[in-house]
Motif scaffolding. Structure first.
Motif, mmCIF file in Angstrom:
data_model
loop_
_atom_site.group_PDB
_atom_site.id
_atom_site.type_symbol
_atom_site.label_atom_id
_atom_site.label_comp_id
_atom_site.label_asym_id
_atom_site.label_seq_id
_atom_site.Cartn_x
_atom_site.Cartn_y
_atom_site.Cartn_z
ATOM 1 N N ILE A 131 -28.534 22.176 3.928
ATOM 2 C CA ILE A 131 -27.203 21.655 3.606
ATOM 3 C C ILE A 131 -26.140 22.724 3.873
ATOM 4 O O ILE A 131 -25.086 22.454 4.452
ATOM 5 N N ARG A 135 -23.008 22.698 6.599
ATOM 6 C CA ARG A 135 -21.607 22.865 6.205
ATOM 7 C C ARG A 135 -20.910 23.895 7.093
ATOM 8 O O ARG A 135 -19.748 23.729 7.448
ATOM 9 N N SER A 160 -14.479 14.961 5.538
ATOM 10 C CA SER A 160 -15.371 15.792 4.719
ATOM 11 C C SER A 160 -16.821 15.606 5.153
ATOM 12 O O SER A 160 -17.242 14.496 5.482
ATOM 13 N N TRP A 161 -17.590 16.693 5.090
ATOM 14 C CA TRP A 161 -18.996 16.642 5.512
ATOM 15 C C TRP A 161 -19.763 15.586 4.733
ATOM 16 O O TRP A 161 -20.593 14.865 5.295
ATOM 17 N N SER A 162 -19.481 15.474 3.448
ATOM 18 C CA SER A 162 -20.235 14.540 2.595
ATOM 19 C C SER A 162 -20.003 13.086 2.968
ATOM 20 O O SER A 162 -20.759 12.210 2.554
ATOM 21 N N GLU A 163 -18.952 12.818 3.753
ATOM 22 C CA GLU A 163 -18.657 11.452 4.167
ATOM 23 C C GLU A 163 -19.192 11.132 5.570
ATOM 24 O O GLU A 163 -19.123 9.989 6.015
ATOM 25 N N CYS A 262 -14.031 22.891 3.406
ATOM 26 C CA CYS A 262 -15.498 22.845 3.531
ATOM 27 C C CYS A 262 -16.171 23.502 2.329
ATOM 28 O O CYS A 262 -17.183 22.997 1.818
ATOM 29 N N ASN A 265 -15.762 21.085 -0.680
ATOM 30 C CA ASN A 265 -16.658 19.934 -0.562
ATOM 31 C C ASN A 265 -18.090 20.334 -0.902
ATOM 32 O O ASN A 265 -18.800 19.613 -1.612
ATOM 33 N N TYR A 266 -18.507 21.488 -0.418
ATOM 34 C CA TYR A 266 -19.863 21.978 -0.691
ATOM 35 C C TYR A 266 -20.079 22.192 -2.184
ATOM 36 O O TYR A 266 -21.073 21.719 -2.762
ATOM 37 N N THR A 269 -19.928 18.805 -4.342
ATOM 38 C CA THR A 269 -21.085 17.915 -4.230
ATOM 39 C C THR A 269 -22.386 18.561 -4.698
ATOM 40 O O THR A 269 -23.313 17.852 -5.100
ATOM 41 N N THR A 270 -22.477 19.874 -4.678
ATOM 42 C CA THR A 270 -23.701 20.533 -5.144
ATOM 43 C C THR A 270 -23.631 20.900 -6.629
ATOM 44 O O THR A 270 -24.659 20.948 -7.305
ATOM 45 N N HIS A 272 -21.492 19.241 -8.784
ATOM 46 C CA HIS A 272 -20.982 18.054 -9.482
ATOM 47 C C HIS A 272 -19.711 18.381 -10.256
ATOM 48 O O HIS A 272 -19.589 18.132 -11.461
#
Length: 356
Positions: A131, A135, A160-163, A262, A265-266, A269-270, A272
């Motif tokens: 992951i 990123r 965003s990477w998560s999307e 970036c 976002n990292y 999402t990691t 929370h």
């Protein structure tokens, strides 16, 4: 006794429901804020505003007054850029992502870059490292887009990477893995310090940049099941193209924004956490040492990705080196950019929330 137990059970159920409700509310807020950031990423006017703020932060950091972001008529000036150098720069994002990614992983695990190359090639990185590498690939790719054309930030995959859909994520990781394959052919085993010195020499070698970029370009076409054309044609060796000075100025100064986006976002999402929570911790200097280093590494990656677009000779500079060799002053310069971008982004998120 039964009444007491019943009351206790009801209280427990109520508290659990409240915790689940809070968790769902937070998850929704994370998603909403990430969507808001996506809209800002694709806004050309916002990119110009952000670039001006980050240039101002740079001058403030060195104790100087910032000049106007664009001087008289500079918004219409054209500049000549080498076609060859732009092609090299465009294809180098995967290599810079790899170098910065394995640099951070090596620091976190006290392992060598060579060992991480082998893990990548053997598909044994583990999910968390995978992951992280992805990123970095997203960050370096983003940093190059406005140099090519500011309109590219409006593309559907500039988010965003998560999307990102899985096929886009895989494209990025293939660049990481292909760069690892190429690098593994020349990087020799040794101590961490010895391997970092090898990486420094390779990073600053313009001939190796041409070799690596040509390889990554050919592997990209192979992944698309297409025959690769010659990387640099005879005409492209010496040809130039006209580019917008304004767009170059924006691209040069916006790397810190893409690093901040970036990194946020990292961590969101990691860990929370909502992006606004993380950005606020940056602005207030309350962020952990570990998370601050993540941001600094992303800043180094996006900065590197932009240098060959400005001029290939810029990669021969002393500061174009693995993070391992940077002085604290070098790192602090990048963190000034991160903090300034975080402040602007947090203000924008708060404004969007109020409008809703």
């Amino acid at each position: 006794m039964k009444s007491i137990l019943l009351i206790s059970a009801v209280i427990l159920i109520f508290n659990n429901c409240k915790e689940q409700e809070h968790s769902m509310d937070k998850e929704e807020k994370i998603v909403n804020e990430l969507h808001s950031i996506d809209s800002l990423l694709q806004d050309e006017n916002y990119a110009a505003e952000m670039a001006a703020i980050l240039e101002g932060a740079y001058y403030k950091g060195i104790g100087e007054s910032a000049p106007p972001f664009l001087g008289l008529a500079e918004d219409t000036i054209k500049i000549s850029k080498s076609v060859k150098e732009e092609k090299i720069a465009t294809s180098m994002a995967g290599f810079y992502a790899l170098e910065c990614g394995i640099g951070l992983l090596s620091a976190q695990t006290n392992s060598t870059p060579y060992n991480w190359l082998q893990k990548i090639l053997d598909n044994k990185t583990g999910d968390s490292a995978l992951i992280l590498l992805n990123r970095f690939a997203n960050a370096t790719w983003k940093a190059g887009q406005p140099f090519r054309d500011i309109a590219r930030i409006k593309k559907a995959n500039f988010i965003s990477w998560s999307e990102l859909p899985d096929d886009e994520v895989q494209k990025d990781y293939h660049q990481i893995k292909n760069a690892a394959l190429k690098l593994s052919q020349v990087l020799k085993p040794g101590t961490i310090d010895e391997q970092m010195r090898q990486l420094k020499n390779l990073l600053q070698d313009t001939a190796y940049a041409l070799e690596m970029s040509s390889f990554l370009d050919s592997m990209y076409y192979a992944g698309q099941k297409q025959s690769a054309p010659p990387f640099i044609s005879a005409e492209e060796e010496t040809s130039v193209k006209e580019k917008s000075f304004r767009q170059e100025k924006i691209a040069t100064n916006i790397a810190g924004f893409y690093a901040t986006e970036c990194g946020t976002n990292y961590l969101a999402t990691t860990n929370h956490k909502t992006p606004s929570e993380i950005l606020q911790s940056l602005v207030n200097d309350k962020i952990s040492k570990e998370d601050k280093e993540v941001y600094a590494r992303f800043a180094n990656a996006t900065w590197k990705a932009g240098q060959p677009f400005r001029s290939l000779n810029r990669i021969t500079r002393e500061t174009f080196t693995p993070f391992y060799f940077l002085t604290q002053a070098d790192v602090d310069k990048d963190l000034v950019q991160i903090k300034a971008a975080a402040g602007k982004l947090l203000q924008s998120l708060n404004s969007i929330t109020l409008k809703k």
